[in-house]
Design a protein around this motif. Structure first.
Motif, PDB file in Angstrom:
ATOM      1  N   PHE A 102       1.014  -1.263   0.001  1.00 37.05           N
ATOM      2  CA  PHE A 102      -0.092   0.041   0.071  1.00 37.05           C
ATOM      3  C   PHE A 102       0.910   1.141  -0.364  1.00 37.05           C
ATOM      4  O   PHE A 102       1.731   1.291  -0.100  1.00 37.05           O
ATOM      5  CB  PHE A 102      -0.756   0.086   0.991  1.00 37.05           C
ATOM      6  CG  PHE A 102      -2.111  -1.405   1.290  1.00 37.05           C
ATOM      7  CD1 PHE A 102      -1.742  -1.890   0.422  1.00 37.05           C
ATOM      8  CD2 PHE A 102      -3.272  -1.258   2.615  1.00 37.05           C
ATOM      9  CE1 PHE A 102      -3.307  -3.006  -0.022  1.00 37.05           C
ATOM     10  CE2 PHE A 102      -3.365  -1.974   2.250  1.00 37.05           C
ATOM     11  CZ  PHE A 102      -3.845  -3.392   0.497  1.00 37.05           C
ATOM     12  N   GLN A 106      -2.688   5.571   1.763  1.00 35.24           N
ATOM     13  CA  GLN A 106      -3.297   4.241   1.988  1.00 35.24           C
ATOM     14  C   GLN A 106      -2.884   3.624   3.820  1.00 35.24           C
ATOM     15  O   GLN A 106      -3.927   3.434   3.860  1.00 35.24           O
ATOM     16  CB  GLN A 106      -3.620   3.060   1.513  1.00 35.24           C
ATOM     17  CG  GLN A 106      -3.726   3.329  -0.787  1.00 35.24           C
ATOM     18  CD  GLN A 106      -3.792   2.493  -1.277  1.00 35.24           C
ATOM     19  OE1 GLN A 106      -2.524   2.228  -1.557  1.00 35.24           O
ATOM     20  NE2 GLN A 106      -4.432   2.572  -2.335  1.00 35.24           N
ATOM     21  N   TYR A 109      -4.110   6.144   6.313  1.00 34.12           N
ATOM     22  CA  TYR A 109      -5.847   5.646   6.266  1.00 34.12           C
ATOM     23  C   TYR A 109      -5.844   4.585   7.335  1.00 34.12           C
ATOM     24  O   TYR A 109      -6.819   4.445   8.295  1.00 34.12           O
ATOM     25  CB  TYR A 109      -6.518   5.757   5.407  1.00 34.12           C
ATOM     26  CG  TYR A 109      -7.393   7.083   4.900  1.00 34.12           C
ATOM     27  CD1 TYR A 109      -7.787   7.739   5.339  1.00 34.12           C
ATOM     28  CD2 TYR A 109      -6.391   7.684   3.538  1.00 34.12           C
ATOM     29  CE1 TYR A 109      -8.541   9.180   4.514  1.00 34.12           C
ATOM     30  CE2 TYR A 109      -6.792   8.815   3.318  1.00 34.12           C
ATOM     31  CZ  TYR A 109      -7.486   9.456   3.784  1.00 34.12           C
ATOM     32  OH  TYR A 109      -7.825  11.000   3.501  1.00 34.12           O
TER      33      TYR A 109
END
Length: 406
Positions: A102, A106, A109
């Motif tokens: 990722f 990303q 989050y």
């Protein structure tokens, strides 16, 4: 505000001599245990009051990281209990929870939601997280291409994006460049002022003493000592030397400070005094005064090599200056029992106003870890006053010559 209560905490792992013993023990419990227990932590108890900062130190394998995992709940204790009040942010292992495929964004989050933030809250904090991490365009690159320092920057930025009630930090902050370490500790200090409770593992003596109210020493999985950071760090240094056959002794001075003395006793400091330019002993001096540190040593055994070192520390126990006769290329060779060599170090006392102490070390080389004949903290105390210098701040007097062009 957050608090932590640790009561009789212990952690043991099962050790099996053969892999299939684990299966047999599970399928046929009536046959009895086929394992032995290895205790990595045993009977650990302490408390952190709201807003308190506590540091944990210990050699590798002492159980520091295991303790933090038990406190944060990422591992379960064998005995005892942990109770935490308040919102917790923990930074234990480098990039823990990050997925390598990722992107950094990303992962922000994902990691943010794992510590209880909503997507909306993360989006609102994203500009601040990016700015603090300062990894540029890498924020949109897969984490697998990050250096360890970049992972540290992003992980710390996410964990501290909002002020937690309790902040738990492992030695991961030692990764990365000096600039980011400075930024990280500035943020930790700011959180402290706002009431965050802090539990931190670090071997950085200066950071420990400037941030923490107390320190805890772990040794072989047990709580060996609690006290002020200076007292515990001094004991820790002595304990390392004890592994080489030295003894450790702590006493409380008349000023109420804890003095640590360790060593084999093959050589000891018999006299230490700070003298002015007239050769008179002094305890209170003016900024910039020319002084002589005179140290007399008594040798109790034949020694192939003798080195004397000294360290000047401020009132918090943080090193100001230190050196030894090894670095100055003036060691004594083939010293005989009964000799009483006297050392004199002359220097200008270019220190700021305050109280200071001198630590002495008698060794065979540049460090007390090889042959620690004697290590003595608080061997001498003195006070520096600004009697006639221009006003300045700080621990050093570095008055400049000033030129101004207009």
């Amino acid at each position: 505000m957050g608090s932590i209560r640790v009561k009789q905490l212990g952690k043991a792992y099962k050790i099996y001599d053969k892999r299939w013993h684990r299966l047999v023990e599970w399928l046929l419990p009536f046959r009895g245990p086929l394992h032995r227990e290895k205790w990595v932590l045993n009977d650990i108890s302490f408390q952190l009051a709201p807003g308190e900062a506590v540091g944990i130190i210990g050699i590798n394998g002492a159980g520091k990281s295991t303790l933090l995992k038990l406190i944060t709940g990422t591992a379960q204790p064998t005995t005892g209990s942990v109770a935490i009040d308040g919102r917790v942010a923990a930074l234990l292992e480098l990039g823990m929870g990050f997925h390598p495929d990722f992107t950094g964004r990303q992962n922000v989050y994902m990691a943010g939601q794992l510590i209880g933030m909503s997507v909306e809250e993360i989006s609102g904090l994203m500009p601040e997280i990016e700015a603090f991490a300062d990894i540029g365009d890498y924020i949109d690159q897969p984490v697998r291409v990050y250096s360890s320092g970049m992972q540290m920057r992003l992980a710390f930025s996410v964990a501290t994006a909002r002020r937690p009630d309790v902040l738990i930090v492992d030695e991961a902050l030692s990764v990365g460049d000096a600039y980011f370490q400075h930024k990280s500790f500035d943020r930790i200090r700011a959180f402290r002022k706002l009431g965050t409770t802090l539990l931190i593992v670090s071997h950085d003596r200066a950071a420990m003493q400037s941030i923490c109210d107390r320190a805890i020493l772990l040794d072989r999985g047990r709580l060996a000592k609690q006290g002020t950071p200076e007292e515990v760090m001094d004991y820790y240094n002595a304990l390392i030397a004890e592994r080489e056959g030295s003894t450790v002794e702590q006493t409380v001075t008349a000023e109420g400070r804890t003095q640590t003395v360790s060593g084999s006793g093959e050589a000891t400091v018999s006299e230490i005094v700070l003298e002015n330019d007239k050769g008179e002993p002094v305890e209170m001096l003016n900024v910039g005064t020319a002084v002589t540190l005179r140290v007399k040593v008594r040798v109790h055994a034949d020694l192939p090599r003798l080195v004397l070192g000294y360290m000047i520390k401020d009132r918090l126990g943080q090193p100001i200056y230190g050196t030894n006769t090894h670095h100055m290329q003036m060691p004594l060779e083939n010293v005989k029992a009964g000799e009483t060599p006297e050392f004199r170090f002359r220097f200008p006392l270019n220190l700021g106003a305050g109280s200071y102490s001198v630590t002495t070390a008698l060794t065979s080389s540049e460090t007390h870890l090889a042959n620690n004949y004697e290590w003595r903290d608080l061997a001498l105390l003195f006070i520096v006053m600004n009697m006639n210098r221009r006003e300045f701040v700080g621990s050093s007097w570095l008055e400049p010559a000033v030129e101004i062009d207009r």
